[in-house]
Write a protein that holds these residues in place. Structure first.
Motif, PDB file in Angstrom:
ATOM      1  N   VAL A 173      -4.008  12.957  11.053  1.00 22.33           N
ATOM      2  CA  VAL A 173      -4.552  12.872  12.415  1.00 22.33           C
ATOM      3  C   VAL A 173      -4.444  11.446  12.941  1.00 22.33           C
ATOM      4  O   VAL A 173      -4.014  11.208  14.073  1.00 22.33           O
ATOM      5  N   LYS A 174      -4.813  10.491  12.099  1.00 23.95           N
ATOM      6  CA  LYS A 174      -4.772   9.086  12.504  1.00 23.95           C
ATOM      7  C   LYS A 174      -3.437   8.425  12.175  1.00 23.95           C
ATOM      8  O   LYS A 174      -3.197   7.293  12.577  1.00 23.95           O
ATOM      9  N   GLY A 175      -2.581   9.134  11.418  1.00 21.31           N
ATOM     10  CA  GLY A 175      -1.298   8.549  11.053  1.00 21.31           C
ATOM     11  C   GLY A 175      -1.441   7.404  10.078  1.00 21.31           C
ATOM     12  O   GLY A 175      -0.792   6.359  10.219  1.00 21.31           O
ATOM     13  N   VAL A 176      -2.296   7.588   9.084  1.00 18.15           N
ATOM     14  CA  VAL A 176      -2.611   6.526   8.143  1.00 18.15           C
ATOM     15  C   VAL A 176      -2.400   7.020   6.710  1.00 18.15           C
ATOM     16  O   VAL A 176      -2.707   8.161   6.379  1.00 18.15           O
ATOM     17  N   VAL A 179      -3.590   3.548   0.399  1.00 16.88           N
ATOM     18  CA  VAL A 179      -3.051   3.140  -0.909  1.00 16.88           C
ATOM     19  C   VAL A 179      -4.245   2.816  -1.803  1.00 16.88           C
ATOM     20  O   VAL A 179      -4.955   1.833  -1.580  1.00 16.88           O
ATOM     21  N   ARG A 180      -4.477   3.657  -2.801  1.00 19.33           N
ATOM     22  CA  ARG A 180      -5.658   3.505  -3.653  1.00 19.33           C
ATOM     23  C   ARG A 180      -5.312   3.267  -5.119  1.00 19.33           C
ATOM     24  O   ARG A 180      -6.156   2.859  -5.904  1.00 19.33           O
ATOM     25  N   ARG A 181      -4.066   3.552  -5.492  1.00 16.63           N
ATOM     26  CA  ARG A 181      -3.688   3.456  -6.904  1.00 16.63           C
ATOM     27  C   ARG A 181      -2.170   3.300  -6.995  1.00 16.63           C
ATOM     28  O   ARG A 181      -1.464   3.393  -5.990  1.00 16.63           O
ATOM     29  N   GLN A 182      -1.685   3.081  -8.215  1.00 22.47           N
ATOM     30  CA  GLN A 182      -0.248   3.077  -8.461  1.00 22.47           C
ATOM     31  C   GLN A 182       0.017   3.809  -9.771  1.00 22.47           C
ATOM     32  O   GLN A 182      -0.850   3.877 -10.645  1.00 22.47           O
ATOM     33  N   ALA A 183       1.196   4.360  -9.895  1.00 21.97           N
ATOM     34  CA  ALA A 183       1.602   5.064 -11.111  1.00 21.97           C
ATOM     35  C   ALA A 183       2.813   4.351 -11.688  1.00 21.97           C
ATOM     36  O   ALA A 183       3.819   4.166 -11.007  1.00 21.97           O
ATOM     37  N   ALA A 200      -6.336  -6.654  -2.784  1.00 21.04           N
ATOM     38  CA  ALA A 200      -5.649  -6.603  -1.493  1.00 21.04           C
ATOM     39  C   ALA A 200      -4.640  -5.466  -1.451  1.00 21.04           C
ATOM     40  O   ALA A 200      -4.234  -5.014  -0.366  1.00 21.04           O
ATOM     41  N   GLY A 201      -4.237  -4.991  -2.641  1.00 21.23           N
ATOM     42  CA  GLY A 201      -3.287  -3.886  -2.703  1.00 21.23           C
ATOM     43  C   GLY A 201      -3.877  -2.569  -2.248  1.00 21.23           C
ATOM     44  O   GLY A 201      -3.153  -1.650  -1.850  1.00 21.23           O
ATOM     45  N   LYS A 202      -5.205  -2.453  -2.295  1.00 22.86           N
ATOM     46  CA  LYS A 202      -5.872  -1.256  -1.787  1.00 22.86           C
ATOM     47  C   LYS A 202      -6.012  -1.415  -0.278  1.00 22.86           C
ATOM     48  O   LYS A 202      -6.743  -2.277   0.206  1.00 22.86           O
ATOM     49  N   ARG A 203      -5.294  -0.592   0.461  1.00 23.61           N
ATOM     50  CA  ARG A 203      -5.232  -0.826   1.898  1.00 23.61           C
ATOM     51  C   ARG A 203      -4.907   0.449   2.663  1.00 23.61           C
ATOM     52  O   ARG A 203      -4.515   1.457   2.060  1.00 23.61           O
ATOM     53  N   ARG A 204      -5.081   0.377   3.966  1.00 14.05           N
ATOM     54  CA  ARG A 204      -4.689   1.452   4.875  1.00 14.05           C
ATOM     55  C   ARG A 204      -3.418   1.022   5.584  1.00 14.05           C
ATOM     56  O   ARG A 204      -3.331  -0.093   6.106  1.00 14.05           O
ATOM     57  N   VAL A 205      -2.446   1.902   5.598  1.00 15.27           N
ATOM     58  CA  VAL A 205      -1.161   1.579   6.222  1.00 15.27           C
ATOM     59  C   VAL A 205      -0.869   2.591   7.322  1.00 15.27           C
ATOM     60  O   VAL A 205      -0.886   3.803   7.078  1.00 15.27           O
ATOM     61  N   THR A 206      -0.636   2.100   8.508  1.00 14.09           N
ATOM     62  CA  THR A 206      -0.282   2.970   9.632  1.00 14.09           C
ATOM     63  C   THR A 206       1.215   3.263   9.603  1.00 14.09           C
ATOM     64  O   THR A 206       2.032   2.360   9.413  1.00 14.09           O
ATOM     65  N   VAL A 207       1.577   4.535   9.798  1.00 12.61           N
ATOM     66  CA  VAL A 207       2.992   4.928   9.747  1.00 12.61           C
ATOM     67  C   VAL A 207       3.422   5.419  11.141  1.00 12.61           C
ATOM     68  O   VAL A 207       2.587   5.884  11.921  1.00 12.61           O
TER      69      VAL A 207
END
Length: 212
Positions: A173-176, A179-183, A200-207
């Motif tokens: 809905v928000k286009g977001v 990023v909460r983890r990595q594999a 800082a790697g935990k973030r919200r990224v707008t696409v």
């Protein structure tokens, strides 16, 4: 007065028996005692120790590792075909290990790694794909991986971050993307799910809308 007595009087004397620990043994323990290191970093350090340090100077006692021996080791490694990048990584690891032996554990009087610029790594600049090339790759890749090409191109997500994404991380809905983890896949093929490299790697990224 003997040299030992002179050093003792100046506070510079160190028991030579204290540093009689094989470098390879000490370095292996040094790596194991750093749980804060990332999985890939641990694998890198173990590989550098096994291939480029242990065979050459792993048997040398800490107290007997001199600047001259370090220079010889570096030349032997380069002569054996090690790249400048690999050599720089191995040298930085050795210097960090010996720094701990000197400053923290007080096993040696000084760090023997004193080669100016030896730890500097001049990696060639990687070519950057154009938007057209990225879109072409998205068209030609298997459909299940198409979104990864878009997220890497237009959201600057790392590979490990994309592999770690779950359905709940997408807010369409928000286009977001959250990023909460990595594999990460280890050299042994095991998949480890961990936190990003930093907070800082935990973030919200707008696409972009078309990616949504």
């Amino acid at each position: 007065m003997s040299a030992a007595e002179t050093d003792l009087g100046r506070g510079d004397w160190a028991d030579p028996e204290v540093g009689m620990v094989p470098l390879g043994e000490y370095a292996a323990t040094w790596i194991e005692e750093r749980p804060e290191l990332a999985v890939r970093t641990v694998e890198l350090y173990r590989g550098l120790l096994r291939l480029h340090i242990e065979p050459y100077i792993g048997h040398v006692m800490l107290a007997q590792l001199t600047p001259a021996r370090v220079r010889t080791w570096r030349k032997e490694l380069l002569d054996a075909g090690a790249s400048s990048s690999t050599m720089a990584k191995a040298y930085r690891l050795l210097k960090a290990v010996m720094n701990t032996a000197h400053l923290d554990d007080e096993l040696v009087k000084a760090n023997p790694c004193r080669i100016r610029g030896a730890g500097k790594e001049d990696a060639p600049e990687r070519p950057i794909a154009t938007i057209g090339q990225a879109l072409t790759a998205a068209d030609e890749i298997k459909p299940r991986y198409r979104l990864m090409v878009f997220l890497a191109t237009f959201a600057s997500l790392r590979f490990a971050e994309m592999i770690g994404l779950q359905r709940g991380d997408f807010d369409l809905v928000k286009g977001v993307v959250h990023v909460r983890r990595q594999a990460i896949q280890t050299n042994g093929g095991k998949i480890l799910v961990t936190d990003p490299k930093s907070e800082a790697g935990k973030r919200r990224v707008t696409v972009p809308p078309f990616v949504v």
